[in-house]
Each structure stands twice: as structure tokens, then as C-alpha cells.
Design an enzyme around this catalytic site. Structure first.
Site: not given
Length: 389
Positions: A141, A163, A205, A247, A275, A288
Site C-alpha cells: 500500500r 502520475k 513536451e 508543471k 495516445h 511518446h
């Protein structure tokens, strides 16, 4: 309403090559992002990393490519500093960001009875950062972890903000968790060994940040793209710092992407299209950043069709992406990619609600917004027009 970052001033003429530090302000989960040359040097590791290692045992997750370049030396240094290091060396590539590879991490942690006070270090690009971060988020966890990004894309994007995820054959990053690191160490020296294609993928990016929230930064990129392509240390230091600064402010204002008027969702400019391309082609066929670059131009072109951007805005974006040698058109593959297939993958995007596709579009360069008013049929018609152009 979500508070968004302020516009940047012009870049300094000669940014310092010393380490620069940003703080991700998330109350009790706040952490620092250290950016600069020599961040992985012995002295910097002792000063920046060691205070975050609460246990004498450390797990290092990296890949086969990075292990001889940086992983082995990092283990040797930590061992000399009296830490016991358990290395987990994974195969390299986006195609391995899946459940099977995730289980390699879990199996090793369980086999060696790793406890919840053990810190996990993620040494690598976005694939390693995402999969190691998700393992850290879910093992017992949650165990502490540190991001050590070694690619440009990871340094300006995936290592910052918490993320974490793995891919599923039906969708990219569909299985994951929000889980913040304890620390981010971005050593720009690691970019010297980065292959040209991966380096340029990371520039996509960086361009994204100018498009969504900072027109002066976009203009700076137009002026300095040649210096960035040549990996000029001063230009690179500024571009990475400014990207992370944008960001960090967005994530601090909207950590879990719940704002109703954009917020963190704006960071996904080009990603819904991108994506879909990645998933349709097969993970790893396009990098990506390459898929995001193509997706950003699609979003810019659709923004023009919606009556926001001018032809000059579209031309500026296209030219900057072309100068960066990034793809700007949907790849032709009759069996893998067509408008219907793209739309199917876009319909599974995580931003969608109640079956409505949400797209990040631009009102102007430097001002992004979320548009959930475009019908699927309109999107499919747009995609068909782009594929036949």
C-alpha cells in the site's frame, strides 16, 4: 477556478550551470526537484539523496541500457555509504511497461522481503519512472520512492507530478495511481548519452508548455531551438527549469486533475490524439514524444477549425515541430490506423466523462482550454481530413 502559472519573463542570457531547485508544493507531500549538472555526483548524492533514505536498505529499479551507464556506479556509491542495495534490472522499452514486467518488480520485492520503509529509486526514463512509481504506490500500500530521470522527456514531464502507470493493450497508462515521489534528481549530464531520437522526443513536451500556458516561452523556443538541438548547456538548463516550473505550479493547483476549468488536464495537449496513435501502432513503435508532437499539431489544427487560432499560429507550431524533426502527420498504416480506430482509442481516454471525448485545444498560443462539446462524428471527419491531406 484553478490558478494557473504566471507568464515567464525572457530567459536569462547566461543561466547558471549550478543545480537549481524547485519545490512541488503539496502540503505534507511537498518535495524538491533538483535540476542541474552533476546531480548524480558523489557529493551531490550525499547531500541531496541520503537524507531521504530512511532505511539502510534501498531498491534500485533501472533497465538493461542504463545499468552499465549509471546504475552500477550508483549502487557502488550507496554501498560505500553503508546502504544495502537491491537492484532490479528490467528490459528496455515501452513495450515492457506492462503487467508482466510490473510483476517482476513485485516478485523481487517479495522474494527479498522488502518492507514498507525501504525506499525505491527509479533510475531511467518515463517507462522506468512510471512502472517503478506504480510498484511503489501499490506494494504494501505504498513505499517511499525517488525519481532519478535520465531522459529529457522524463526530466521535464513524467518524473514530476506523481502520475504512475502501466499500459494495457487497450489503452496507454490506463492502470495507475497518483503517487508523489519523495524527491526528484534530474542530472542534465545524463542527456549526453541520450540517443538523438529520444532527445528530440523530449523536446516535444517542452514545446507543449509554451503552447498551453506561456507564449513568451514558445517564442523563446522558436529563437533557441537550434541551441537546444545542439544540447547547449545553458539553453537546456533554462528549458528544463521553465518546463518543470510550469508543471509544478499546475500540479500544485490541481494535483488529481479534478479542476472543472482545465487545471492539470491542460498538460495533456496532444495526448488524446497521441495516445491513440501509440496504442494503435503498438507500444514502442513511436516514442511518446513523437506521438505527442503529432497530436499537438492535430489539436492546433482543430483549434483553428473551431475559430480560435490563425493560420499563422498553425504555421508557427508546424515549423517549430519540423525544425525539431518530430512527426507532424498521422502515420499511414491501413490495417492499424484509420479514423475509426483512432476514435475508438480516443473514446477510452481517461479525461472522458459519460462517453464524451474531452480535448485540450488552444484559444491562442499560450492559452489552452478543455473542449467537451465536439461530437465524435466531427472528430472522425476531422481525422479523415487529416489522413487524406
Amino acid at each position: 477556478m484553478t490558478s494557473l502559472p504566471q507568464k515567464s519573463s525572457s530567459a536569462p542570457n547566461s543561466p547558471s550551470s549550478a543545480t537549481r531547485t524547485l519545490t512541488m508544493a503539496l502540503a505534507e507531500r511537498s518535495y524538491q526537484i533538483h535540476i542541474g549538472t552533476g546531480v548524480l555526483s558523489t557529493g551531490a548524492l550525499d547531500r541531496l539523496l541520503s537524507p531521504h533514505l530512511r532505511h539502510s536498505r534501498v531498491v534500485l529499479v533501472t533497465n538493461e541500457t542504463l545499468w552499465p551507464l549509471y546504475g552500477k556506479a550508483l549502487v557502488e556509491h550507496l554501498t560505500a555509504a553503508h546502504f544495502t542495495v537491491l537492484p532490479i534490472i528490467l528490459p528496455d522499452g515501452e513495450s515492457f511497461k506492462d503487467g508482466a514486467t510490473l510483476n517482476i518488480i513485485y516478485d523481487t520485492l517479495l522474494e527479498h522481503a522488502v518492507d514498507r520503509k525501504t525506499t525505491m529509486l527509479a533510475l531511467g526514463g518515463g517507462v522506468i519512472g512510471d512502472i517503478a512509481g506504480y510498484a511503489a504506490a501499490t506494494y504494501q500500500r505504498g513505499i517511499p520512492f525517488v525519481q532519478i530521470p535520465t531522459t529529457l522527456l522524463a526530466q521535464v514531464d513524467s518524473s514530476v507530478g506523481g502520475k504512475t502507470a502501466i499500459n494495457h493493450p487497450r489503452g496507454k497508462n490506463m492502470i495507475g495511481a497518483f503517487y508523489q515521489p519523495q524527491l526528484v534528481l534530474a542530472d542534465t549530464d545524463t542527456l549526453k548519452t541520450l540517443p538523438k531520437r529520444e532527445y528530440r522526443s523530449g523536446l516535444a513536451e517542452i514545446i507543449k508548455y509554451g503552447l498551453i500556458l506561456d507564449e513568451p516561452f514558445f517564442t523563446w523556443l522558436e529563437t533557441n531551438i537550434d541551441a537546444l538541438l545542439n544540447r547547449d548547456a545553458c539553453a537546456l538548463a533554462y528549458a528544463i527549469y521553465r518546463s518543470c516550473e510550469i508543471k509544478a505550479r499546475v500540479v500544485a493547483a490541481d494535483e488529481r486533475e479534478t479542476a472543472k476549468e482545465g487545471g492539470r488536464a491542460l498538460l495533456n495537449l496532444g495526448h488524446t490524439f497521441g495516445h491513440a496513435i501509440e496504442t494503435a501502432l503498438g507500444y514502442g513503435e513511436w516514442l511518446h514524444g513523437e506521438a505527442v508532437a503529432c497530436g499537438m499539431l492535430l489539436a492546433v489544427q482543430l483549434s483553428q477549425e473551431r475559430g480560435h487560432l490563425t493560420p499563422a499560429d498553425v504555421s508557427r507550431t508546424r515549423q517549430l515541430l519540423e525544425r525539431t524533426e518530430l512527426p507532424i502527420s498521422i502515420p499511414f498504416h491501413p490495417k492499424k490506423i484509420n479514423a475509426e480506430i483512432m476514435l475508438k482509442h480516443m473514446s477510452r481516454d481517461k479525461k472522458n466523462e459519460a462517453g464524451v471525448i474531452k480535448l485540450i485545444l488552444l484559444r491562442s498560443i499560450g492559452e489552452a482550454y478543455v473542449d467537451s462539446t465536439i461530437h465524435a462524428e466531427t472528430i472522425e471527419t476531422f481525422l479523415k481530413s487529416q489522413m487524406s491531406a
